[in-house]
Design a protein around this motif. Structure first.
Motif, short mmCIF file in Angstrom:
data_model
loop_
_atom_site.label_atom_id
_atom_site.label_comp_id
_atom_site.label_asym_id
_atom_site.label_seq_id
_atom_site.Cartn_x
_atom_site.Cartn_y
_atom_site.Cartn_z
N VAL A 72 0.77 -1.37 0.09
CA VAL A 72 -0.09 0.10 0.10
C VAL A 72 0.79 1.33 -0.35
CG1 VAL A 72 -1.41 1.64 1.42
CG2 VAL A 72 -2.11 -0.98 0.92
N TYR A 73 1.59 1.60 0.83
CA TYR A 73 2.89 1.95 1.15
C TYR A 73 4.00 2.33 -0.26
CZ TYR A 73 1.27 4.15 5.20
OH TYR A 73 0.43 3.85 6.43
N ALA A 74 4.31 1.80 -0.81
CA ALA A 74 5.19 1.70 -1.92
C ALA A 74 3.67 2.55 -2.60
CB ALA A 74 5.89 0.44 -2.56
N GLY A 75 3.08 1.75 -3.16
CA GLY A 75 2.32 1.85 -4.08
C GLY A 75 1.58 3.19 -4.08
N ARG A 76 1.39 3.77 -3.04
CA ARG A 76 0.96 4.76 -2.94
C ARG A 76 2.16 5.96 -3.25
NH1 ARG A 76 -3.47 6.41 -0.41
NH2 ARG A 76 -2.56 7.97 0.86
N ALA A 77 3.55 5.37 -3.22
CA ALA A 77 4.61 6.62 -3.16
C ALA A 77 4.77 6.37 -4.25
CB ALA A 77 5.79 5.93 -2.19
#
Ligand code: NAP
Length: 315
Positions: A18-23
């Motif tokens: 989720v975090y890597a995708g949003r980044a």
């Protein structure tokens, strides 16, 4: 080449996604044998904030999966067999493919520990189970044995009372390790009988399980105990065989990592149970997945700054 590959699809890996995708890192997540890891096999989750009414583990895993997908994570249903972390980019080999990545997040979790007694392997899937959620239904109206004394064994015993006529919880000491609220619930439940100070020394049967050989560790007394099912919940071992010789591991095979998840190789982070032999909670796994992804984001940004000095970053 991938910017970041996440290995493992439990709460740590899915949060990292989720975090890597949003980044905008467009992470590739290699999901392992089943999506969601151990959480997907848990009947009810009662201690994850935001779900006061309990949530089935499979549903929580599915929601995390959808969340990660929404922000651009690509999922590969495959198993990593080896990695080469000795040079850059890192190499990741699966049964079906070979990948290269600038950064890795390892969140492969752990697998159920085996009893290692005669009959266990032979009857695995034919009366011996490591997953109450998966197999409990097959024991409708039957008497079964659960081995262990921790949260998992007690929680799964409670779950199994929905099906079984009696659950005999075999524990090697005279005190349960499980948290008090679970202990009290189990000890109050008429369908649960705790067999204290006892270990299973053999699982017996003919085609299917018919009983277990029990030994009382205090008196040495032996007993052949009739049962049609044996559930085992005695802890877990980390899934790190594919990392041997590549990353620093503890004696018991957990990844050695600092509080931010940094491992012995720069550019590789560990998240979740694979580096945690203490807390092993969904909440802590989620936190470590978040930290690993944020670290990976900074690392990749620095690599790009080095490769393209003077470039203007969008964020
Ligand atoms: P655990 O806490 O390590 O408990 C393992 C249990 O199995 C212990 O009671 C241990 O006995 C027993 N055991 C270990 N090896 C054995 C052997 N060879 N033969 C017989 N018994 C053996 O493992 P867990 O229950 O899987 O829990 C792991 C973590 O997940 C914990 O942090 C737990 O809090 C968490 N968890 C939480 C929940 C929840 O909050 N609802 C549910 C499941 C798991 P001893 O007590 O004598 O050491």
């Amino acid at each position: 080449m991938e910017k970041v590959i996440i290995i493992g699809s439990g709460p740590a890996g899915l949060t990292a996604a989720v975090y890597a995708g949003r980044a905008q890192l467009e992470p590739l997540l290699i999901s392992g044998p089943s999506l969601g890891g151990q959480v997907a096999l848990s009947s009810e989750i009662g201690n994850y904030p935001g779900f006061p009414e309990d949530i089935p583990g499979a549903e929580l895993a599915q929601r995390m999966h959808e969340h990660a997908e929404r922000f651009g994570t690509r999922f590969e249903s495959d198993i990593v067999t080896s990695v080469d972390l000795s040079s850059r980019p890192f190499k990741v080999v699966t049964y079906g493919n070979e990948y290269e990545a600038q950064a890795l997040i390892v969140s492969t979790g752990s697998s159920p520990r085996k009893l290692r007694v005669p009959g266990e392997k032979e009857f695995s899937g034919r009366g011996v189970s490591y997953c109450a959620t998966c197999d409990g239904f097959f024991y409708m109206g039957k008497e079964i044995v659960m081995v262990g004394g921790g949260d998992a064994a007690v929680e799964e015993s409670l779950f199994l009372t929905r099906f079984a006529s009696k659950v005999h919880l075999v524990h090697r000491r005279d005190q349960l390790r499980a948290e008090r609220v679970l202990q009290e619930r189990a000890l109050r439940n008429e369908k649960i009988n705790v067999v204290w100070d006892s270990i299973v020394t053999e699982i017996v049967g003919d085609g299917a399980v018919s009983g277990v050989q029990l030994r009382n560790v205090k008196t040495g007394e032996e007993e052949l105990f009739s049962t049609s099912g044996v559930f085992v919940a005695i802890g877990h071992v980390p899934n790190t065989a594919f990392l041997q010789g590549q990353l620093e591991l503890t004696e018991s095979g957990y990844i050695v990592a600092d509080p931010d998840g940094r491992t012995s190789v720069e550019g590789v982070w560990a998240a979740g149970d694979v580096a945690d032999w203490t807390y092993r909670q969904i909440a802590t796994s989620v936190g470590s997945g978040c930290k690993a992804a944020m670290q990976a984001e900074h690392y990749i940004a620095e690599l790009e700054d080095r490769a393209y000095p003077g470039r203007t970053r969008l964020s």
